[in-house]
Design an enzyme around this catalytic site. Structure first.
Site, mmCIF file in Angstrom:
data_model
loop_
_atom_site.group_PDB
_atom_site.id
_atom_site.type_symbol
_atom_site.label_atom_id
_atom_site.label_comp_id
_atom_site.label_asym_id
_atom_site.label_seq_id
_atom_site.Cartn_x
_atom_site.Cartn_y
_atom_site.Cartn_z
ATOM 1 N N ASP A 161 -9.759 3.373 -3.547
ATOM 2 C CA ASP A 161 -10.657 2.244 -3.237
ATOM 3 C C ASP A 161 -12.026 2.098 -3.852
ATOM 4 O O ASP A 161 -12.562 3.150 -3.842
ATOM 5 C CB ASP A 161 -10.865 2.037 -1.675
ATOM 6 C CG ASP A 161 -9.363 2.030 -1.204
ATOM 7 O OD1 ASP A 161 -8.357 1.710 -1.788
ATOM 8 O OD2 ASP A 161 -9.504 1.777 0.178
ATOM 9 N N ASP A 194 0.746 -1.295 -0.083
ATOM 10 C CA ASP A 194 -0.200 0.074 0.059
ATOM 11 C C ASP A 194 0.730 1.280 0.092
ATOM 12 O O ASP A 194 2.092 1.177 0.079
ATOM 13 C CB ASP A 194 -0.791 -0.148 1.422
ATOM 14 C CG ASP A 194 -2.339 0.472 1.124
ATOM 15 O OD1 ASP A 194 -2.393 1.473 0.246
ATOM 16 O OD2 ASP A 194 -3.337 0.147 1.581
HETATM 17 C C1 GLA Z 1 -5.931 1.227 1.474
HETATM 18 C C2 GLA Z 1 -6.037 0.317 0.225
HETATM 19 C C3 GLA Z 1 -7.273 -0.890 0.562
HETATM 20 C C4 GLA Z 1 -7.019 -1.456 1.947
HETATM 21 C C5 GLA Z 1 -6.816 -0.328 3.164
HETATM 22 C C6 GLA Z 1 -6.148 -1.219 4.309
HETATM 23 O O1 GLA Z 1 -6.913 1.934 1.574
HETATM 24 O O2 GLA Z 1 -6.167 0.844 -0.640
HETATM 25 O O3 GLA Z 1 -7.288 -1.659 -0.357
HETATM 26 O O4 GLA Z 1 -5.857 -2.405 1.688
HETATM 27 O O5 GLA Z 1 -5.716 0.592 2.684
HETATM 28 O O6 GLA Z 1 -6.225 -0.222 5.523
#
Ligand code: GLA
Length: 485
Positions: A209, A149
């Site tokens: 996301d 990430d």
């Molecule tokens: C980010 C990523 C998600 C998930 C969250 C976890 O938002 O894009 O896919 O992994 O972190 O905290």
């Protein structure tokens, strides 16, 4: 037909395209699996993960190719005095290594998560500055996959070089372990990973996301205009159409071993209608995005099962050519919904063996008949009808035609019917083998769908498309003999 190994195929494609992917030999087709985040967030633990893994085997997902069980954020409990990450012992009483060996015993693979920052997005320990120690630890646990990430990156982004260096540090550390670990970058499209990540990672997230909504605009992922160019920020609460309308611009940057990741599937998580779920799954498959399910496997319903287990859609996702569809056209329509959206789109792309995949997307609120000329469908092979394919006659297969009915799906869920995936596991149950490494043969209704029409040279493909739905079609030239039974 002569069998071609995945690595030979990759080598051939690399020669053809002149590009070189990360050479860990993984993700020759987009990775398939399941991830904890959307359903469990920080409540993940050994029990829920093993329950999901067991269901993935028992319901036939594994036989269909779903392979990776990925632990997302919130698994750790800081670092020890030697600087190595520690697993949360309450959530993971067997340790991550113990959990990994149980998952391996089911014939599946294991993924883990960290961030190229000082902290993960949920504020657990990140890996920036600890790349080699963390990679070494994960390899010792026999981890097969890393989702990496972008939170708390200490401002080390803003140019492709800054992002590349930060993500390359982990790529190098993974390579140094000598264990093949699929490297899934998650920097939400920042600094254009499609331009720099293909030599260091197997996939990269293209945007923020994916929220469990079809087209709802969100202040955290603004994209109110029909013109996708207005979707400027990566965002972190993005709708299906928002993510899609960003991804269209760099589809050609992906190739076997290096994929655009449109984010995990929201199928079965309650926010999308049946048609919207079909459209989401079809589009992600046609875009060659990794397909990571995130639904609660112990509570799966019939409709979710029959979407995620449609082998004809998976055959498009796993087509050995590894070429995404492109958007050919996009038009506004009058039947907008309460969110102010209404549009139709045509996507088209090549499949191995000369087949063509076509997606007609109806983003309006009314079911409608949609048309696509062969001239448009083969535009990328030659503009304005100059492509040789336009002069041919084609058979049109509806890829969703043989969707499993709810009764069968419920019987599989209740354990009273043999799972659909077993059809593709020749050795275990005597069915026809799953052959994604070759184009489906004519008449294989599980992998082709069903023939619904023919189109004459210079003709037009027509389909009735549900509101917020797609027609997913596979075209095969009538003159094509090589795939016939
Ligand atoms: C980010 C990523 C998600 C998930 C969250 C976890 O938002 O894009 O896919 O992994 O972190 O905290």
């Amino acid at each position: 037909m002569r069998a071609v190994s995945a690595s030979t195929l990759l080598a051939r494609l690399v020669t053809l395209t002149g590009v070189v992917a990360l050479d860990n030999g993984l993700a020759v087709t987009p990775q398939l699996g399941w991830n904890t985040w959307n359903s469990f967030a920080c409540s993940l633990n050994e029990t829920v993960i093993l329950n999901a893994a067991q269901r993935i085997v028992d319901l036939g997902f594994k036989d269909l190719g779903y392979e990776y069980i990925v632990l997302d954020d919130c698994w750790s409990a800081g670092r020890n005095s030697s600087g190595y990450l520690i697993a949360n012992a309450t959530k993971f009483p067997s340790g991550i290594d113990g959990l990994a060996s149980k998952i391996h015993a089911l014939g599946l693979k294991v993924g883990i998560y960290s961030s190229a920052g000082t902290l993960t997005c949920a504020r657990y320990s990140g890996s920036l500055g600890y790349e080699e120690k963390d990679a070494e630890l994960w390899a010792s646990w026999e981890i097969d996959y890393l989702k990496y990430d972008n939170c708390y990156n200490q401002g080390e982004e803003g140019t492709p070089k800054l992002s590349y260096d930060r993500y390359n540090a982990m790529g190098q550390a993974l390579n140094k372990t000598g264990r093949p670990i699929l490297y899934s970058m998650c920097n939400w499209g920042s600094d254009g990973p499609w331009n720099f990540a293909s030599t260091i990672a197997n996939s990269w997230r293209t945007s923020g996301d994916l929220l469990n909504t079809w087209d709802r605009d969100d202040a955290n992922c603004p994209c109110a205009e029909l013109d996708g160019l207005d979707c400027k920020t990566p965002g972190f609460r993005c709708s299906v159409l928002n993510v899609l309308n960003k991804a269209v611009y760099y589809v050609s940057k992906a190739f076997p071993g290096a994929w655009n990741d449109l984010d995990m599937l929201q199928v079965g998580n309650g926010g999308l209608s049946d048609q919207e779920s079909i459209a989401h799954f079809s589009l992600w498959a046609a875009f060659k995005s990794p397909l990571l399910m995130t639904n609660v496997m112990t509570k799966i319903d019939a409709q979710t099962l029959s979407i995620l287990q449609n082998p004809a859609v998976l055959a498009i996702s796993q087509d050995p050519m590894g070429s995404s569809v492109s958007r050919i056209w996009r038009h506004p329509v009058a039947d907008v919904d309460a969110n102010g959206y209404g549009e139709i789109q045509l996507f088209s792309g090549n499949l191995m063996g000369g087949d063509q995949v076509v997606v007609l997307l109806n983003g309006g609120t009314q079911a409608r008949e949609m048309n696509a000329t062969l001239e448009d469908i083969f535009w990328e092979s030659g503009v304005a009808g100059t492509a040789s394919q336009v002069q041919q006659a084609w058979d049109v297969y509806d890829v969703w035609a043989n969707r499993m009915d709810n009764e069968t799906a419920n019987a599989i869920i209740n354990g009273t019917a043999v799972p659909a995936g077993s059809r593709f596991n020749a050795t275990a149950r005597g069915g026809a083998p799953r052959v994604y490494s070759q184009p489906p043969v004519v008449g294989d209704r599980w992998l082709m769908g069903s023939k619904v029409a023919s189109v004459q040279p210079r003709g037009t493909v027509t389909a009735r498309v549900a509101a917020h739905g797609v027609a997913l079609l596979r075209l095969r030239a009538q003159s094509s003999k090589k795939n016939e039974l």
